[in-house]
Motif scaffolding. Structure first.
Motif, PDB file in Angstrom:
ATOM      1  N   VAL A 262       0.843  -1.196   0.000  1.00 38.82           N
ATOM      2  CA  VAL A 262       0.000   0.000   0.000  1.00 38.82           C
ATOM      3  C   VAL A 262       0.882   1.252   0.000  1.00 38.82           C
ATOM      4  O   VAL A 262       0.679   2.173  -0.800  1.00 38.82           O
ATOM      5  CB  VAL A 262      -0.948  -0.009   1.227  1.00 38.82           C
ATOM      6  CG1 VAL A 262      -1.614   1.343   1.392  1.00 38.82           C
ATOM      7  CG2 VAL A 262      -1.995  -1.088   1.062  1.00 38.82           C
ATOM      8  N   ALA A 263       1.907   1.269   0.866  1.00 36.65           N
ATOM      9  CA  ALA A 263       2.783   2.437   0.956  1.00 36.65           C
ATOM     10  C   ALA A 263       3.513   2.669  -0.361  1.00 36.65           C
ATOM     11  O   ALA A 263       3.564   3.786  -0.872  1.00 36.65           O
ATOM     12  CB  ALA A 263       3.781   2.264   2.092  1.00 36.65           C
ATOM     13  N   GLY A 264       4.065   1.601  -0.916  1.00 36.77           N
ATOM     14  CA  GLY A 264       4.857   1.748  -2.127  1.00 36.77           C
ATOM     15  C   GLY A 264       4.006   2.072  -3.343  1.00 36.77           C
ATOM     16  O   GLY A 264       4.414   2.828  -4.222  1.00 36.77           O
TER      17      GLY A 264
ATOM     18  N   ILE B 219      -0.149   8.739   2.069  1.00 37.96           N
ATOM     19  CA  ILE B 219      -0.289   7.416   2.686  1.00 37.96           C
ATOM     20  C   ILE B 219       1.091   6.854   2.990  1.00 37.96           C
ATOM     21  O   ILE B 219       1.359   6.344   4.074  1.00 37.96           O
ATOM     22  CB  ILE B 219      -1.044   6.470   1.733  1.00 37.96           C
ATOM     23  CG1 ILE B 219      -2.434   7.020   1.447  1.00 37.96           C
ATOM     24  CG2 ILE B 219      -1.120   5.071   2.311  1.00 37.96           C
ATOM     25  CD1 ILE B 219      -3.215   6.203   0.443  1.00 37.96           C
ATOM     26  N   ASP B 220       1.997   6.981   2.013  1.00 39.70           N
ATOM     27  CA  ASP B 220       3.348   6.468   2.168  1.00 39.70           C
ATOM     28  C   ASP B 220       4.064   7.186   3.308  1.00 39.70           C
ATOM     29  O   ASP B 220       4.716   6.551   4.143  1.00 39.70           O
ATOM     30  CB  ASP B 220       4.110   6.651   0.864  1.00 39.70           C
ATOM     31  CG  ASP B 220       5.537   6.161   0.966  1.00 39.70           C
ATOM     32  OD1 ASP B 220       5.734   5.152   1.674  1.00 39.70           O
ATOM     33  OD2 ASP B 220       6.423   6.770   0.365  1.00 39.70           O
ATOM     34  N   ALA B 221       3.912   8.520   3.363  1.00 40.43           N
ATOM     35  CA  ALA B 221       4.591   9.287   4.415  1.00 40.43           C
ATOM     36  C   ALA B 221       4.108   8.833   5.785  1.00 40.43           C
ATOM     37  O   ALA B 221       4.906   8.620   6.700  1.00 40.43           O
ATOM     38  CB  ALA B 221       4.325  10.784   4.228  1.00 40.43           C
ATOM     39  N   PHE B 222       2.782   8.631   5.904  1.00 40.88           N
ATOM     40  CA  PHE B 222       2.232   8.199   7.185  1.00 40.88           C
ATOM     41  C   PHE B 222       2.746   6.808   7.558  1.00 40.88           C
ATOM     42  O   PHE B 222       3.251   6.600   8.662  1.00 40.88           O
ATOM     43  CB  PHE B 222       0.693   8.197   7.117  1.00 40.88           C
ATOM     44  CG  PHE B 222       0.049   7.663   8.348  1.00 40.88           C
ATOM     45  CD1 PHE B 222       0.014   8.422   9.512  1.00 40.88           C
ATOM     46  CD2 PHE B 222      -0.512   6.391   8.359  1.00 40.88           C
ATOM     47  CE1 PHE B 222      -0.579   7.926  10.657  1.00 40.88           C
ATOM     48  CE2 PHE B 222      -1.111   5.892   9.503  1.00 40.88           C
ATOM     49  CZ  PHE B 222      -1.143   6.664  10.652  1.00 40.88           C
ATOM     50  N   ILE B 223       2.646   5.881   6.602  1.00 41.30           N
ATOM     51  CA  ILE B 223       3.083   4.512   6.907  1.00 41.30           C
ATOM     52  C   ILE B 223       4.571   4.485   7.231  1.00 41.30           C
ATOM     53  O   ILE B 223       5.008   3.790   8.151  1.00 41.30           O
ATOM     54  CB  ILE B 223       2.748   3.566   5.736  1.00 41.30           C
ATOM     55  CG1 ILE B 223       1.226   3.431   5.622  1.00 41.30           C
ATOM     56  CG2 ILE B 223       3.380   2.192   5.940  1.00 41.30           C
ATOM     57  CD1 ILE B 223       0.774   2.553   4.475  1.00 41.30           C
TER      58      ILE B 223
END
Lengths: 305, 310
Positions: A124-126, A132-136
């Motif tokens: 999901v992040a990638g 979303i990526d920054a949060f994960i």
């Protein structure tokens, strides 16, 4: 300064040509390479023996692991008890054989949980990137900032001791390492032409992820699992040694060493055998993991947690 | 640019630390059964439990409880231990004195032994010596640290009777813990340093240096080890991480009243303030070390700054 897309296209198509196609042939060559690695094959044999011993423990164990021979307490090796008995007169060899069940299940179940969480979250992040990526990524950093065992202990504190909780604690601690690597790989795959093509062809994100991307990460996932299982086994042994893992009277190698540590003056050998069991198992998994890494992904460095 | 990088890295660390306090708070509060029922474990009636809950502020909303916990944590105040009735911070600082002493010596031992073995292994790679070293280092990372500690106790303490096997007050009582932690961490350093040295050796500039006729020792010390500085910083970071985890097990075995055994006993006795303090302090040390490692990287290798910023 990079100009995305200016030079990348050509480089990628060359890179793709060089990359072994992730088909049956790829895994067959990898397996051939693995078969030439004598240390890895020896380790595979050891692990097979361990698995058989664990599955058929009642057949191989000379005694019930809970049976107390009260006439022989803390006895040294004897024809009756090959590796001696513990403080309650229980047969150490039988308890080690039954203990293999705990260690191997922890390796399998906990790592499955870690891989499951890590692959989904990392993908999901990638894939989606951005916020979303920054949060994960930040969440991963937070989890990674606890030493593994400290975090596992914290979870065990919250959940209380017990084997199911050990699975959850170790699995939940392990996912960040998996997610970090998978995230990186998905980000690379995202730029690949066949993924772009799938997008243009109107495939849903779900289909692209599960049909095109995750299968291409499979060799990485196998390598991660092979490298992480030994450390999971070690964390379980450590938790059980401290008294937070598998509970009395069930046999676990870590808790056996813990009990033995109280009797090193009168029965020094008692502590040695369960420790040997841990070292043999972890060594076998480590060597097999090294071999699988070399066979499947020669580029990946030893990314041990 | 350097300053910008440093500031952004520090901000990141602060966010991570706030996250750590949040996770710690959730671990204690959101799981079934709150601190009071855990502590008293149904040994008292409902009215008393409610009263204690009120006194400790457990009947307030979670957000309020968390903010208070965070505010106190920033000031280094985690309250008093349930059992010793002394401030948690005081206990932790007392414990850290022992742990840091052991960890520093173990770090030195691990780096010296691990790098030495890694360099020899990489230099003579694929030789018998290399295989022997690698076998022993794989054995080293596969041996449980608590078990190795016990073996040392049995061998040096009970068989040879040369070293004390527990406590901190006898002369030489730090030797066995340092040896245990040092050896296990040296093993992983040897493995990683061999891999990264082999990678450096295959670089073009090493071939150039050799081709222009530089002596072997000169190549090793001037070119290889200089470029290995970054991996070395990584190892130092890795070892400290390993030491923090390992100290819990080693201190338990050798009965050292350090940070690690405080952490273990706080969990076993369900001493919540002490547990929270240990986790937050432990994570803070960890985050600070990671920060230092990253800053050292960027000082050593300008590429790190560039990559992270773009």
């Amino acid at each position: 300064m990079r100009f995305p897309g200016l030079f990348n296209k050509k480089e990628q198509s060359i890179a793709e040509l060089k990359m072994p196609p992730a088909s049956k042939g790829f895994y067959r060559t990898a397996f051939k390479r693995l078969r030439k690695n004598r240390a890895a094959m020896a380790s595979l044999a050891v692990i097979t023996i361990l698995v058989i011993a664990a599955v058929f423990a009642p057949v191989f164990a000379p005694y019930d692991p809970l049976y107390q021979d009260l006439d022989n307490i803390l006895s040294p090796s004897s024809p009756q008890h090959l590796l001696g008995t513990d403080d309650l007169g229980r047969d150490i060899l039988s308890r080690i054989i039954y203990g293999a069940r705990v260690s191997l299940t922890v390796g399998l179940v906990a790592e499955t949980i870690a891989i499951f969480l890590g692959v989904i979250i990392g993908t999901v992040a990638g894939y989606y990137g951005g916020k979303i990526d920054a949060f994960i990524s930040r969440v991963m950093e937070i989890f990674a900032s606890f030493p593994q065992i400290l975090f596992a202990m914290g979870i065990m504190f919250a959940l209380g001791p017990g084997i199911i909780n050990v699975f959850m604690a170790i699995g939940f601690v392990g996912w960040t390492g998996v997610a970090r690597i998978i995230r990186g790989q998905i980000m690379q795959l995202k730029e690949m032409e066949y993924v772009q093509a799938a997008k243009v062809a109107g495939c849903s994100n779900f289909r692209i992820i599960f049909k095109h991307m995750i299968p291409n990460c499979l060799s990485t996932i196998i390598v991660i699992a092979a490298m992480n299982i030994p450390s999971d086994i070690m964390v379980e042994a450590s938790l059980s040694f401290i008294g937070l893992g598998v509970q009395f009277p069930n046999p676990s190698w870590g808790s056996m060493v813990n009990i033995a540590s109280r009797y090193i003056r009168i029965a020094p050998t008692f502590s040695i055998y369960p420790g040997l069991a841990i070292i043999i198992t972890v060594l076998a998994f480590n060597t097999l993991g090294d071999g699988m890494r070399d066979a499947l992904d020669p580029r990946m460095k030893s990314g041990k947690r | 640019m350097m300053i910008k990088y440093i500031i952004s890295r520090i901000m990141q660390s602060i966010i991570v630390l706030i996250g750590v306090t949040l996770v710690t708070f959730i671990l204690v509060n959101v799981v079934p059964g709150d601190a009071v029922s855990l502590m008293l474990a149904k040994r008292t009636d409902q009215a008393t439990m409610d009263r204690i809950r009120h006194e400790l502020g457990f009947d307030r909303p979670y957000t309020e409880q968390y903010l208070r916990f965070l505010g106190n944590a920033v000031r280094g105040d985690f309250g008093n231990s349930y059992f010793e009735k002394t401030p948690v911070t005081e206990m932790i600082l007392r414990g850290l004195k022992y742990t840091v002493r052991i960890a520093l010596w173990a770090l030195l031992l691990a780096l010296a032994l691990g790098l030495g073995a890694g360099i020899v292994s990489a230099y003579f790679h694929n030789s018998l010596l290399d295989r022997v070293i690698m076998f022993f280092s794989t054995l080293g990372i596969s041996a449980p640290v608590f078990w190795l500690a016990l073996l040392f106790q049995i061998f040096f303490g009970l068989k040879l009777k040369v070293l004390p096997i527990s406590g901190v007050d006898k002369p030489g009582s730090f030797i066995l813990p340092v040896l245990t932690l040092g050896i296990t961490n040296a093993a992983s350093i040897a493995r990683i340093s061999r891999t990264s040295l082999l990678e450096i050796i295959s670089q073009d500039y090493i071939r150039t240096a050799k081709a222009k006729g530089a002596g072997e020792l000169r190549v090793v010390f001037k070119h290889v080890l200089k470029n290995a500085a970054i991996p070395i910083v990584t190892f130092a970071g890795l070892v400290v991480r390993g030491l923090l985890g390992g100290s819990m097990l080693v201190e338990t075995v050798f009965s050292i009243p350090g940070f690690g055994s405080l952490m273990v006993s706080s969990i076993l006795t369900r001493d919540i303030p002490l547990m929270q303090g240990c986790v937050v302090y432990g994570a803070t040390i960890f985050v600070l070390i990671n920060l230092l490692v990253d800053l050292a990287y960027s000082a050593l290798d300008p590429r790190v700054r560039l990559v992270k910023e773009t």
